[in-house]
Design a protein around this motif. Structure first.
Motif, PDB file in Angstrom:
ATOM      1  N   ASP A  29     102.469 -11.809 -53.547  1.00  0.00           N
ATOM      2  CA  ASP A  29     101.473 -10.791 -53.188  1.00  0.00           C
ATOM      3  C   ASP A  29     101.801  -9.476 -53.900  1.00  0.00           C
ATOM      4  O   ASP A  29     102.342  -8.535 -53.311  1.00  0.00           O
ATOM      5  CB  ASP A  29     101.456 -10.611 -51.668  1.00  0.00           C
ATOM      6  N   ASP A  71     103.410 -20.614 -54.422  1.00  0.00           N
ATOM      7  CA  ASP A  71     103.789 -19.336 -53.804  1.00  0.00           C
ATOM      8  C   ASP A  71     103.209 -18.203 -54.633  1.00  0.00           C
ATOM      9  O   ASP A  71     103.821 -17.717 -55.572  1.00  0.00           O
ATOM     10  CB  ASP A  71     105.312 -19.194 -53.675  1.00  0.00           C
ATOM     11  N   SER A  78     100.159  -6.125 -52.509  1.00  0.00           N
ATOM     12  CA  SER A  78     100.877  -5.540 -51.365  1.00  0.00           C
ATOM     13  C   SER A  78     102.219  -4.968 -51.777  1.00  0.00           C
ATOM     14  O   SER A  78     102.678  -3.965 -51.219  1.00  0.00           O
ATOM     15  CB  SER A  78     101.078  -6.600 -50.277  1.00  0.00           C
ATOM     16  N   ILE A  89     106.889 -13.601 -48.592  1.00  0.00           N
ATOM     17  CA  ILE A  89     106.306 -14.886 -48.188  1.00  0.00           C
ATOM     18  C   ILE A  89     107.355 -15.636 -47.376  1.00  0.00           C
ATOM     19  O   ILE A  89     108.559 -15.535 -47.634  1.00  0.00           O
ATOM     20  CB  ILE A  89     105.894 -15.705 -49.417  1.00  0.00           C
ATOM     21  N   ASP A  90     106.918 -16.422 -46.396  1.00  0.00           N
ATOM     22  CA  ASP A  90     107.814 -17.245 -45.583  1.00  0.00           C
ATOM     23  C   ASP A  90     108.062 -18.558 -46.326  1.00  0.00           C
ATOM     24  O   ASP A  90     107.219 -19.456 -46.321  1.00  0.00           O
ATOM     25  CB  ASP A  90     107.185 -17.496 -44.209  1.00  0.00           C
ATOM     26  N   VAL A 133      99.733 -20.345 -50.995  1.00  0.00           N
ATOM     27  CA  VAL A 133     100.177 -19.462 -49.910  1.00  0.00           C
ATOM     28  C   VAL A 133     100.426 -18.071 -50.490  1.00  0.00           C
ATOM     29  O   VAL A 133     101.305 -17.882 -51.327  1.00  0.00           O
ATOM     30  CB  VAL A 133     101.459 -19.992 -49.249  1.00  0.00           C
ATOM     31  N   SER A 134      99.635 -17.109 -50.055  1.00  0.00           N
ATOM     32  CA  SER A 134      99.772 -15.744 -50.582  1.00  0.00           C
ATOM     33  C   SER A 134      99.950 -14.711 -49.476  1.00  0.00           C
ATOM     34  O   SER A 134     100.220 -13.542 -49.767  1.00  0.00           O
ATOM     35  CB  SER A 134      98.551 -15.378 -51.433  1.00  0.00           C
ATOM     36  N   ASP A 135      99.786 -15.116 -48.231  1.00  0.00           N
ATOM     37  CA  ASP A 135      99.941 -14.162 -47.128  1.00  0.00           C
ATOM     38  C   ASP A 135     101.380 -13.655 -47.084  1.00  0.00           C
ATOM     39  O   ASP A 135     102.331 -14.433 -47.150  1.00  0.00           O
ATOM     40  CB  ASP A 135      99.594 -14.826 -45.794  1.00  0.00           C
ATOM     41  N   SER A 136     101.525 -12.361 -46.980  1.00  0.00           N
ATOM     42  CA  SER A 136     102.866 -11.774 -46.966  1.00  0.00           C
ATOM     43  C   SER A 136     103.009 -10.810 -45.802  1.00  0.00           C
ATOM     44  O   SER A 136     102.024 -10.351 -45.230  1.00  0.00           O
ATOM     45  CB  SER A 136     103.143 -11.029 -48.275  1.00  0.00           C
ATOM     46  N   THR A 137     104.254 -10.519 -45.473  1.00  0.00           N
ATOM     47  CA  THR A 137     104.555  -9.517 -44.455  1.00  0.00           C
ATOM     48  C   THR A 137     105.554  -8.521 -45.033  1.00  0.00           C
ATOM     49  O   THR A 137     106.474  -8.921 -45.754  1.00  0.00           O
ATOM     50  CB  THR A 137     105.148 -10.169 -43.188  1.00  0.00           C
TER      51      THR A 137
END
Length: 350
Positions: free
Chosen positions: A171, A168, A174, A287-288, A317-321
């Motif tokens: 991010d 994990d 961001s 992160i999810d 996994v680095s994509d975040s919202t």
């Protein structure tokens, strides 16, 4: 006429023998069909190449929302594959010792074909226990931010050891963008970290670099364990204009302590994922973790199916919202920036 009679008798004998042979084959297949319908077997779905009768041990470092979500994702993947598993969770008071004990028992029992370990300390415990027991059990880790620094793998691309999993990667870029958008005049940012967590040390370095790029002074406060957090918060919070979190297990598990003191000082706390925002943090680049757990579980299923853990790359996994807490924003008198108008909004969970 006699020849015809003999020929007919011969053919009837052949047919009778064939009937008995087929009946015998059919009787051998019946128990297997009955066994596959028994509840709680370890048979897997027809969509995988994993043989029946495998068992997975899951070790969760401690019970807090991020790790709970990881565990749920792992269980989702194993349930889908119809693989049996046991879950052991370390207590908040003695998580390290608990995980070491769980791992030692799993490694020496001969019952488990894969051990999945959630968070860096439990992954280190599992990997060490398997090596000490000289057991050929793959370890699949979940939510380990820096598996190389934790000495679980030789590299992200090719682990080399009988160990792989998911990382994990918080991010941080961001996260700083969110903080700067909400508080453009901010100059001093605080952060707590556990001095013995390799992932926290790795993230701290990245956070320091990113703050320097943005003209922010980072004031960090290390703790050895959760009991030191109240005093650490009392020392750090008066010096800063906001606090941001890493994916540090001790800090996340004791978020209420930080939020209480920050609220008294009327400064925001930025979480590292959505569950912290639901607990009262203002915002996060989240992160999810359920999805992270599902990816981990799928990797374990692939290993059970014959793939090598040593050659399976770590999944980073680095994509975040972005996610914001509208209750926290209102209490702090802060506006959610227009650029984040479409971001996910939550309220504080009671």
């Amino acid at each position: 006429m006699k020849k015809s009679t003999k020929l007919i008798a011969f053919l009837m004998s052949v047919l009778l023998i064939a009937a008995f042979v087929f009946a015998g084959c059919d009787s051998k297949t019946q128990p297997a069909a009955a066994e596959s319908s028994v509840p709680n077997t370890r048979a897997v779905s027809e969509t995988t190449d994993v043989p029946a009768q495998y068992k997975v041990g899951i070790i969760q470092f401690m019970p807090h929302s991020s790790l709970d979500n990881c565990c749920q994702g792992i269980k989702n993947a194993l349930d889908e594959a119809k693989i049996d598993y046991d879950v052991q969770v370390g207590s908040t008071a003695s998580a390290v010792d608990d995980c070491q004990n769980y791992a030692a028992r799993m490694a020496s029992s001969g019952e488990y074909d894969v051990i999945i370990a959630i968070a860096t300390p439990s992954a280190a415990a599992a990997y060490s226990a398997v090596r000490n027991a000289s057991a050929d059990i793959p370890v699949v880790f979940c939510a380990v931010s820096d598996p190389v620094a934790a000495k679980l793998v030789e590299s992200i691309e090719k682990p080399g050891n009988n160990c792989t999993g998911t990382s994990d990667s918080f991010d941080i870029v961001s996260q700083i963008e969110i903080i700067k958008a909400v508080q453009p005049e901010l100059t001093k940012l605080g952060v707590f970290y556990t001095t013995t967590e390799p992932n926290s040390l790795s993230q701290l370095k990245i956070l320091k670099d990113e703050c320097e790029k943005n003209g922010i002074e980072l004031i960090d406060q290390g703790i050895n364990d959760a009991t030191e957090l109240p005093a650490a918060a009392a020392a750090l919070i008066p010096q800063v204009e906001a606090v941001t979190n890493l994916t540090d297990n001790n800090v996340v598990d004791n978020m209420a302590t930080v939020l209480e003191q920050a609220k008294a000082a009327n400064i925001p706390v930025y979480g590292s994922e959505i569950e912290q925002v639901r607990k009262g943090c203002l915002a996060a680049a989240s992160i999810d973790y359920v999805a992270l757990g599902e990816q981990t579980g799928k990797m374990a299923v692939e290993i059970l199916g014959g793939k090598s853990a040593a050659e399976m790359p770590v999944s980073v996994v680095s994509d975040s919202t972005p996610v914001f807490n509208t209750d926290a924003a209102k209490e702090l008198g802060l506006e959610i920036p227009e650029v984040y108008a479409d971001a996910e909004k939550v309220t504080t969970a009671e």
